[in-house]
Design a protein around this motif. Structure first.
Motif, PDB file in Angstrom:
ATOM      1  N   UNK A 496       0.177  -0.844   0.195  1.00  0.00           N
ATOM      2  CA  UNK A 496      -0.395  -0.175   0.041  1.00  0.00           C
ATOM      3  C   UNK A 496       0.633   1.404  -0.333  1.00  0.00           C
ATOM      4  N   UNK A 497       0.624   2.364  -0.692  1.00  0.00           N
ATOM      5  CA  UNK A 497       1.655   3.683  -0.996  1.00  0.00           C
ATOM      6  C   UNK A 497       0.017   4.589  -1.052  1.00  0.00           C
ATOM      7  N   UNK A 498       1.206   5.824  -0.951  1.00  0.00           N
ATOM      8  CA  UNK A 498       2.776   5.749   0.018  1.00  0.00           C
ATOM      9  C   UNK A 498       2.112   5.319   2.051  1.00  0.00           C
ATOM     10  N   UNK A 518       4.491  -3.334   1.410  1.00  0.00           N
ATOM     11  CA  UNK A 518       5.674  -2.297   1.234  1.00  0.00           C
ATOM     12  C   UNK A 518       4.573  -1.249   1.694  1.00  0.00           C
ATOM     13  N   UNK A 519       5.264  -0.084   1.782  1.00  0.00           N
ATOM     14  CA  UNK A 519       4.500   1.078   2.225  1.00  0.00           C
ATOM     15  C   UNK A 519       5.617   2.104   1.651  1.00  0.00           C
ATOM     16  N   UNK A 520       5.200   2.808   1.231  1.00  0.00           N
ATOM     17  CA  UNK A 520       6.264   4.458   2.167  1.00  0.00           C
ATOM     18  C   UNK A 520       6.494   5.326   0.520  1.00  0.00           C
ATOM     19  N   UNK A 521       7.107   4.639  -0.246  1.00  0.00           N
ATOM     20  CA  UNK A 521       8.293   5.343  -1.010  1.00  0.00           C
ATOM     21  C   UNK A 521       8.273   7.073  -1.154  1.00  0.00           C
ATOM     22  N   UNK A 572       8.992  -0.846   4.569  1.00  0.00           N
ATOM     23  CA  UNK A 572       8.949   0.478   4.225  1.00  0.00           C
ATOM     24  C   UNK A 572      10.004   0.647   2.771  1.00  0.00           C
ATOM     25  N   UNK A 573       9.722   1.320   1.718  1.00  0.00           N
ATOM     26  CA  UNK A 573      10.072   1.390   0.463  1.00  0.00           C
ATOM     27  C   UNK A 573      11.422   2.558   0.794  1.00  0.00           C
ATOM     28  N   UNK A 574      12.244   3.278   0.237  1.00  0.00           N
ATOM     29  CA  UNK A 574      13.542   1.685   0.204  1.00  0.00           C
ATOM     30  C   UNK A 574      14.472   2.192   0.864  1.00  0.00           C
ATOM     31  N   UNK A 581      14.573   5.812  -9.481  1.00  0.00           N
ATOM     32  CA  UNK A 581      13.822   6.060  -8.084  1.00  0.00           C
ATOM     33  C   UNK A 581      14.360   6.591  -7.312  1.00  0.00           C
ATOM     34  N   UNK A 582      13.958   7.851  -6.446  1.00  0.00           N
ATOM     35  CA  UNK A 582      14.206   8.800  -5.872  1.00  0.00           C
ATOM     36  C   UNK A 582      13.904   8.562  -4.063  1.00  0.00           C
ATOM     37  N   UNK A 583      13.298   7.039  -3.764  1.00  0.00           N
ATOM     38  CA  UNK A 583      12.654   6.987  -2.579  1.00  0.00           C
ATOM     39  C   UNK A 583      13.250   6.746  -1.745  1.00  0.00           C
ATOM     40  N   UNK A 584      14.696   6.411  -1.683  1.00  0.00           N
ATOM     41  CA  UNK A 584      15.114   5.980  -1.045  1.00  0.00           C
ATOM     42  C   UNK A 584      15.774   6.389   0.626  1.00  0.00           C
ATOM     43  N   UNK A 585      16.160   6.131   1.336  1.00  0.00           N
ATOM     44  CA  UNK A 585      16.267   6.597   2.875  1.00  0.00           C
ATOM     45  C   UNK A 585      17.508   7.616   2.688  1.00  0.00           C
ATOM     46  N   UNK A 586      18.664   6.687   1.938  1.00  0.00           N
ATOM     47  CA  UNK A 586      19.842   7.442   0.807  1.00  0.00           C
ATOM     48  C   UNK A 586      19.884   7.136  -0.287  1.00  0.00           C
ATOM     49  N   UNK A 587      20.760   8.205  -0.962  1.00  0.00           N
ATOM     50  CA  UNK A 587      20.810   8.726  -2.330  1.00  0.00           C
ATOM     51  C   UNK A 587      21.875   7.447  -2.740  1.00  0.00           C
ATOM     52  N   UNK A 588      21.363   7.518  -4.039  1.00  0.00           N
ATOM     53  CA  UNK A 588      22.016   6.233  -5.412  1.00  0.00           C
ATOM     54  C   UNK A 588      23.258   6.260  -4.621  1.00  0.00           C
TER      55      UNK A 588
END
Length: 610
Positions: A496-498, A518-521, A572-574, A581-588
């Motif tokens: 389920x997002x977000x 999965x959720x967040x993003x 949590x994604x991701x 995709x720029x939904x990380x807790x850290x950059x790539x």
């Protein structure tokens, strides 16, 4: 003094030669570790932490010759196009090549190696951490064998193919149809976009040689029985004869806890007195000294380890199934971890980089990782074992299409139709999933197997789930994370997002553990740290770190309210951004942490208080 200067000059000349032969390809962002890769010694660490022979091995990572030919070419290439840095896939920057291959071409590797004296004796095994996808191995011009499977480690006995002297010639032909074939391939696609990423072709984990005696420890299997206070131990001994025995010594540091001897084909139940349980708060590991003995003589010896922990399910006072760790409810919360790297793709630039993601996950206050649609090198699982991170292990998906699904919070709806896979496609899936589970069985951090994700290639759901449980009944099975939902397996898992959500406990809680897979993003592109400047995305995007954190805190507040209602786990994604995709807790590139660890660990604390 002159001799020292001469030797130093020779070493410098050698380093300059390597530097001239290799440099990262392309102009994409890179990680701090990628910027420091040594082409003479990439990934030099011993690659198999679960069965260690420290002396008789040789690392073959480094610069190899490569060529790309038509797929139907069977003869060795007449000339080599240049150098490729093993173990990085040919499409990656760190390979030094940065070229795509595809189904109509084949990738060839060549290396003339010098056998170390320590491995040029007894039986010689050639090990591969992973090669994507189909590869033929030639030693001194003769075909040793073929392997198919992009995510499982494998070995070949090359003893009879080795010629006299130290110099040996190795050629490897690789063919990978990426998403044009039915094989498990994970997130790779020939036309990367959205949540689908750059192809990964060829060798992407360590290649190494090992010398073993004629009778040797091929593998071991450890299954903790926490309630009984014992470890069930089995081993596979190559070249064993009648009367051979296996001796197993359990150690706590340098202290011998217990030891037991049995026949090579027997299963040992080893009591572990005064045992200490493994958990995220106390990742206690015991060492093993395993020996093969014939008439009092030790023929082979290897080191291993295990942990005493239990994963199970049980109804709570409200009649809702809960996920238990060591017979206690522990809410499991972690990020969706895809294990991709801007410079190495499937391959972390170094072991330090591989460990970094696990360390940061722990420092952010997570106690679990869902390893998404990928299998990592063995050392990653060792890091999880040592640091205390629970792992949900996905099977890499493949042969997508032909399914439909629709999961809404509180109910299951839509067409729950399984895909009709061909016999060839099913065989590829079963072979690789079975091998993955067997290879990873001993790692105590893994507590959940996930055969399918979001109906991607999902087929024979009940049969595959029950087959998975039968292969390993010491773990829980989440048959379909966010996919075609059927009353099978131990876990019902929605995506389920977000916002945070959960299945209706009144409908499903009595039979299955309830999870939010999965959720967040939440997205935040950070200038200078993105895969591309335009058309990046997240499920919900923000302008700055403050906005991102405020929204994240709202998600955690909602999540916290669902736990007393019956939710046992959430993902949590991701962990990091991945390509667009720029939904990380850290950059790539792992250079920017978007929400400080101290803030994350503080808001997460409440989740574990239930």
């Amino acid at each position: 003094m002159k001799r020292k200067i001469f030797v130093a000059c020779l070493m410098l000349a050698g380093q300059l030669t390597f530097a001239q032969e290799w440099k990262p390809a392309g102009s994409k962002i890179s990680t701090p570790w990628g910027e420091k890769v040594n082409p003479q010694q990439p990934h030099p660490e011993y690659p198999r932490p679960m069965l260690v022979r420290e002396k008789n091995w040789q690392n073959l990572n480094g610069l190899w010759n490569y060529a790309i030919t038509a797929a139907d070419r069977k003869e060795f290439p007449e000339k080599w196009e240049g150098k490729i840095l093993v173990p990085f896939a040919v499409e990656s920057a760190l390979s030094g090549v940065g070229k795509e291959v595809g189904k109509d071409k084949a990738l060839w590797y060549h290396n003339t190696i010098t056998l170390d004296k320590k491995v040029n004796k007894d039986n010689i095994l050639l090990h591969f951490g992973a090669v994507d996808w189909q590869c033929d191995i030639y030693v001194n011009g003769s075909l040793v064998g073929r392997h198919e499977g992009g995510f499982d480690s494998f070995s070949m006995d090359i003893t009879s193919f080795v010629k006299k002297g130290a110099k040996q010639d190795i050629v490897i032909r690789v063919w990978d149809p990426t998403d044009d074939g039915p094989q498990p391939r994970g997130k790779q696609i020939k036309n990367p976009h959205g949540i689908w990423y750059t192809p990964v072709t060829g060798i992407w984990q360590t290649v190494w040689l090992e010398s073993v005696p004629k009778t040797y420890i091929a593998s071991t299997k450890h299954t903790p029985q926490l309630d009984e206070g014992k470890l069930t131990f089995a081993s596979n001994i190559g070249g064993a004869t009648a009367g051979d025995q296996v001796k197993v010594v359990v150690l706590d540091g340098n202290k011998v806890v217990t030891e037991q001897v049995g026949d090579v084909n027997s299963t040992l139940d080893i009591n572990v007195p005064n045992l200490e349980q493994w958990s995220p708060s106390n990742p206690k590991l015991y060492d093993l000294d395993v020996q093969v003995i014939r008439k009092g003589k030790v023929l082979d010896r290897a080191k291993s380890y295990f942990a005493m922990r239990k994963i199970s399910m049980e109804k709570d006072k409200n009649g809702i199934q809960r996920m238990l760790l060591n017979n206690k409810f522990v809410f499991q919360y972690g990020p969706l971890d895809q294990g991709w790297w801007p410079d190495g793709l499937h391959t972390a630039p170094s072991d330090e980089a591989l460990k970094f993601d696990v360390i940061k996950t722990k420092e952010m206050g997570f106690n679990m990782i869902r390893k998404h649609i990928k299998v990592e090198p063995a050392r990653w699982y060792r890091h999880c074992d040592s640091l205390g991170i629970l792992v949900w292990q996905d099977m890499p998906s493949g042969d997508l299409g032909g399914n439909s699904w629709d999961m809404q919070p509180g109910k299951i709806s839509g067409d729950r139709r399984d895909k009709n896979r061909s016999p060839e496609s099913e065989a590829y899936y079963r072979k690789e999933w079975k091998t993955i589970m067997e290879t990873l069985h001993n790692y105590p951090s893994i507590v959940v197997w996930v055969p399918f994700n979001e109906a991607w290639g999902q087929f024979k759901t009940k049969e595959i789930t029950e087959w998975t449980i039968a292969m390993d009944n010491s773990r829980l099975v989440n048959s379909a994370s966010g996919g075609n939902f059927m009353n099978t397996g131990h876990i019902l898992d929605i995506h389920n997002y977000p916002d945070a959500a959960m299945p209706d406990p009144d409908l499903f809680g009595a039979t299955q553990i309830l999870a939010l897979g999965e959720f967040g993003g939440l997205g935040l592109p950070v200038d200078g740290h993105v895969w591309q400047q335009k058309d990046n995305w997240g499920y919900q995007s923000f302008k700055n770190k403050e906005e991102l954190f405020n929204r994240y805190r709202q998600l955690i507040e909602k999540l916290d309210k669902l736990i007393p209602m019956g939710l046992s786990a959430a993902v949590y994604t991701q962990t990091t951004d991945v390509e667009v995709e720029t939904n990380g807790l850290m950059t790539y590139d792992r250079k920017v942490i978007k929400i400080p660890e101290t803030q994350l660990i503080e808001v997460h604390r409440k989740l574990y208080a239930h």
